[in-house]
Structures are given as C-alpha cells and as structure tokens.
Design a protein around this motif. Structure first.
Motif, mmCIF file in Angstrom:
data_model
loop_
_atom_site.group_PDB
_atom_site.id
_atom_site.type_symbol
_atom_site.label_atom_id
_atom_site.label_comp_id
_atom_site.label_asym_id
_atom_site.label_seq_id
_atom_site.Cartn_x
_atom_site.Cartn_y
_atom_site.Cartn_z
ATOM 1 N N ARG A 19 -4.797 71.919 46.122
ATOM 2 C CA ARG A 19 -5.637 72.924 46.702
ATOM 3 C C ARG A 19 -4.828 73.739 47.836
ATOM 4 O O ARG A 19 -4.952 75.037 47.855
ATOM 5 N N ARG A 20 -4.094 73.074 48.581
ATOM 6 C CA ARG A 20 -3.084 74.041 49.479
ATOM 7 C C ARG A 20 -2.100 74.778 49.082
ATOM 8 O O ARG A 20 -1.881 75.635 49.547
ATOM 9 N N GLU A 21 -1.867 74.419 47.888
ATOM 10 C CA GLU A 21 -0.917 74.996 46.999
ATOM 11 C C GLU A 21 -1.264 75.869 46.032
ATOM 12 O O GLU A 21 -0.783 76.199 45.016
ATOM 13 N N ARG A 22 -2.532 76.325 45.904
ATOM 14 C CA ARG A 22 -3.285 76.872 44.970
ATOM 15 C C ARG A 22 -2.738 78.408 44.600
ATOM 16 O O ARG A 22 -2.758 78.612 43.534
ATOM 17 N N ARG A 23 -1.994 79.076 45.368
ATOM 18 C CA ARG A 23 -1.194 80.270 45.260
ATOM 19 C C ARG A 23 -0.037 79.795 44.232
ATOM 20 O O ARG A 23 -0.051 80.634 43.291
#
Ligand SMILES: [Zn+2]
Length: 268
Positions: A19-23
């Motif tokens: 989720r933190r790396e969703r980009r």
C-alpha cells in the motif's frame, strides 16, 4: 523496514508495504494452481505482482495463509533489492517464484532472505528467540502464530538471530539439503551442514520413515549429536532436536540445539 512502517508489534503485514508503494506496485491475488507462488513483472513505470491464493485453502488465521504473506514479501524482495529490480526493468520479462526456501537459485534465496527479514525483524523477534536455550515445540509454534509466519521461515530466522549454539537443517528423506548455523555455533568452527550427506541420527531416521508412510504434517523431538549434521572437530557434542515434516514440500525441517554450557566446559 519495520521501523519505517511504524510497526513495533508483530505481525508485520506485507500488504502494508504494498500500500505504501502503491504508486509503483500493483498486487493482485488469484488461484494460480501450481503455476507459481508469485510473479513479478515490470510493465513500464509500475511493477505488477501476482500472488497465488491457492494456499488460502489451507487452515489459517487472518485473511491469508502465511504462505501467501511470505510470497508477497518475497516479491517485494525482487522489488527492493537493487540488482533484482535492475534485472526486471531491463528484461521486462515476468519472473516466476516458488517461495519459502524451496528454490536453490541464488536470486530466490536472496528474495526469501529478504522476506524473512521483513516479516520477522530482528528487533521484534530476537527476544523471543533468545529467551531460552531449549525452547519447546509449543513455544516455537506460539511465536509462529504471533508473527503470522510459517514454521519454515521462522526456523531459518531463528538460527540467524539466536545467541545460542543451534542449527536449522532442511532435509529430503534423510539427505541434508541445506542449513544454517547460528553465530554462536560458527564461533565454534561450525560453518554449515553436511550438504548432500545422509543425516545418520537414529531418531531422525525413524522420524523420516514414519513421515514418508504417514503423509501428513508431523513433528517430534529427540536427542541427537551435532556430528550427524555438521563437521565439528570430531567432538561428540549432544543436542536436543525438533523435527517438522512439511508435506507440501516433502521436506523435513530440524532445529538442532546444543547446550551453551557444553562449549564453555570444553574451552577450559
Ligand atoms: Zn523469486
């Protein structure tokens, strides 16, 4: 990583990292049968992770079986480890994985090691591992549940973080496949296991025979000797051993524990 996530209690959820790396990462789960445990591919700008949810059919607590969580963490290893990411970006090909210490290739072992470190951070797991020289099987399973990890992953990490002399060994039948020695054991000159050799301990031999006929998960404890697993200057050091037979992989995993005081006595 755990600190970056602001996580100071187990379990660590690898989906929080996704989720933190969703980009940069999109993750999708589906039942992929026996095609792969996980797959990662660079699509130009983003990485696509596919994880096999077929293991969610096995009994588990929480949303996913620990095997699925481990797979997601393994694929994150391919994303975070610079050399792995470089390969994905330049090849643009999908990389398929079978996870949790079943694959011999270096890149898979590295991603497995990353996953174990992510799910079982040193600063959280260490105090459980080093509470006693001879933990019971029940205690090890409690810790496994606390961290939502598999026994396999936990046993590998256990030896890495242990201050006591111990070995984790993986075997197929009675053949030693690979293993890890704790720091304390390495300081005594035991660097690894007897890869490719037979484990000659009677109790382990008997465990293997019963596992092969039984077929299901089994566990057992026994007494043994260090020399049946590793070279150790010919000294017959006695051990306490826990055995786990994992039917999915057909492998037995052993935690071999020596008494810290035996080494102290021998050094006089
Ligand atoms: Zn992989």
């Amino acid at each position: 990583m755990a600190e970056a996530l602001g996580c100071d209690t187990p379990p660590i959820d690898p989906f929080d990292v996704v989720r933190r790396e969703r980009r940069l990462i999109h993750a999708e789960g589906d039942d992929f049968g026996d095609a792969f445990d996980g797959r990662i591919r660079y699509l130009g700008r983003r990485f696509l992770i596919a994880y096999n949810t077929c293991y969610d059919r096995w009994p588990h607590q929480g949303k996913h079986h620990s095997k699925v969580l481990f797979t997601v963490a393994h694929e994150l290893g391919h994303f975070y480890l610079p050399e792995h990411r470089r390969r994905l970006v330049t090849s643009r090909r999908a990389h398929d994985s079978f996870t949790e210490f079943v694959a011999d290739r270096q890149i898979e072992q590295e991603a497995d090691a990353f996953a174990a470190g992510l799910l079982m951070p040193k600063q959280l797991l260490r105090r459980f591992v080093n509470a006693e020289n001879f933990p019971t099987i029940e205690r090890i399973k409690e810790v496994r549940n606390l961290f939502s990890v598999s026994l396999t992953g936990l046993l590998v990490r256990w030896t890495q973080l242990s201050d006591f002399p111990c070995l984790t060994v993986a075997a197929r039948g009675d053949e030693i496949l690979f293993g890890w020695a704790s720091e304390s054991l390495r300081s005594q000159g035991v660097w690894g296991v007897r890869r490719g050799e037979r484990a000659v301990g009677k109790e382990f031999q008997s465990f293997v025979r019963h596992s092969q006929t039984g077929g299901g998960y089994r566990e057992s404890k026994a007494n043994g000797a260090l020399y049946s697993w590793a070279e150790h200057e010919g000294r017959r050091l006695l051990t306490q051993e826990h055995y786990f037979y994992i039917p999915h992989t057909g492998m037995s995993w052993c935690l071999v524990m020596a008494d810290e005081q035996d080494f102290e006595r021998q050094s006089y």
